[in-house]
Scaffold this active site. Structure first.
Site, PDB file in Angstrom:
ATOM      1  N   HIS A 236      48.216 -46.390 -31.190  1.00 20.85           N
ATOM      2  CA  HIS A 236      47.790 -47.600 -31.638  1.00 20.85           C
ATOM      3  C   HIS A 236      46.985 -48.388 -30.490  1.00 20.85           C
ATOM      4  CE1 HIS A 236      50.883 -47.452 -34.919  1.00 20.85           C
ATOM      5  NE2 HIS A 236      51.722 -47.326 -33.870  1.00 20.85           N
TER       6      HIS A 236
HETATM    7  O1  RIB Z   1      52.435 -52.098 -34.136  1.00 18.00           O
HETATM    8  C1  RIB Z   1      51.891 -51.113 -32.962  1.00 18.00           C
HETATM    9  C2  RIB Z   1      51.728 -52.176 -31.893  1.00 18.00           C
HETATM   10  O2  RIB Z   1      52.914 -52.824 -31.652  1.00 18.00           O
HETATM   11  C3  RIB Z   1      51.525 -51.457 -30.789  1.00 18.00           C
HETATM   12  O3  RIB Z   1      50.512 -52.454 -29.981  1.00 18.00           O
HETATM   13  C4  RIB Z   1      52.832 -51.175 -29.927  1.00 18.00           C
HETATM   14  O4  RIB Z   1      52.456 -51.162 -28.468  1.00 18.00           O
HETATM   15  C5  RIB Z   1      53.510 -52.725 -30.347  1.00 18.00           C
HETATM   16  O5  RIB Z   1      53.037 -53.837 -29.455  1.00 18.00           O
END
Ligand code: RIB
Ligand code: CA
Length: 323
Positions: free
Chosen positions: A251
């Protein structure tokens, strides 16, 4: 000329990978890294930022500042089962054969300035130049906007890892974690008029760093690749058990990459708003992304709807694992 960035994080395992990519990308100049409560409490996030930076053995590190401990309105909501109780995959509990910690607590090099003030100060130093990359809940960003909206509008853009539009969420069927934790902050950001890029689950869940790639990287013997192996072990186990993925979603590193390689993604203009009240839908990011739709009235963002995942993963692997 490298792009000046501020990286706002809830470090977190994928946040740590994002920090490594940002620090190893000559296209970026990391002005500051800030911490916000999200995956774990902000105190742990701040420690994890410093611990990650120490793996790079740098003479000088970016300013690191601690930010907001709780969302604007909602109570805190953490993701310990995903990132480990320490927020970095449990590596703070790993020991050497002699019983010493494999990853000891980092030197305390936190800025005396709060994250909000550091963000505002740095934008004041470099008006219209800074890209803010937000990969945690948007509490710090919203607090900065509330405190000095005109200063925040001197940001070049905000790249947000957050939201979900045409696939399921990861906290509820319709909500992604960062937006779910602080939907009120996310709506404050949507209303500012600052150019926004959303890097949602729609694309980040296509960017999977496989366990095989992690293992191959660690075999090179580099300390950074070994750190990646160690801190992702718990995160990969979570993905195996709960996401049927033999690796982990990238992500936050993808959001960093989009800031200097927008060619890696396909984006569409949209009006994005956030549900802040629904019992079942709170944290939902709402936008009409249908092809052929009318041009969005009051478009406030570009939303990434597709990604060249292999090109991104090659970029990450070359810059973080094999050096
Ligand atoms: O949904 C994924 C996000 O939420 C990423 O940034 C992970 O690190 C959490 O913060
Ligand atoms: Ca994050």
């Amino acid at each position: 000329m490298p792009t000046r960035i501020i990286l706002d994080t809830d470090t977190g395992v994928d946040d740590a990978l994002a920090i490594l990519l940002a620090m190893r990308s000559p296209e970026l100049h990391v002005e500051a890294i800030t911490a916000v409560s999200g995956n774990v409490h902000v105190d742990k996030c701040a420690r994890n930022i410093l611990l990650t930076l120490e793996r790079l053995d740098l003479d000088a590190i970016p300013d690191v500042a601690k930010g907001e401990a709780a969302p604007l309105v909602k109570p805190p909501f953490i993701a310990g089962e995903v990132h480990g109780e320490d927020g970095i995959g449990g590596i703070t509990g790993l020991l050497n054969p002699d019983g010493s910690r494999l990853y000891p607590d980092p030197a305390d090099r936190l800025s005396p300035v709060s994250a909000v003030d550091l963000i505002l100060d740095r934008i004041g130093m470099y008006p219209d130049e800074i890209t803010l990359i937000a990969v945690g809940p948007l509490t710090n960003v919203a607090r900065a906007i509330i405190k000095n909206p005109s200063r925040m509008r001197k940001l070049r853009q905000i790249v947000i890892m957050g939201g979900v539009f045409r696939v399921y969420g990861n906290v509820s069927p319709v909500a992604e974690f960062n937006i779910f934790v602080d939907p009120h902050a996310a709506q404050v950001v949507c209303d500012t008029g600052i150019p926004l890029i959303f890097v949602p689950l729609d694309v980040t869940m296509q960017a999977i760093l496989t366990a095989e790639r992690i293992t191959q990287g660690a075999a090179t013997g580099g300390p950074v690749a070994a750190f990646v192996r160690d801190c992702t072990a718990h995160y990969v186990d979570f993905h195996r058990q709960r996401r049927n993925v033999d690796g982990c979603f990238m992500h936050d590193p993808l959001a960093v990459a989009v800031a200097f390689r927008p060619d890696l993604v396909e984006m569409v203009d949209a009006r994005v708003d956030v549900e802040t009240a629904g019992d079942l839908t709170i944290g939902m990011t709402v936008a009409d992304l249908r092809p052929g739709r009318l041009p969005p009235a009051g478009a406030n963002a570009r939303v990434c709807v597709d990604v060249n995942a292999e090109a991104f993963l090659t970029l990450f692997t070359e810059r973080v694992l094999y050096r």
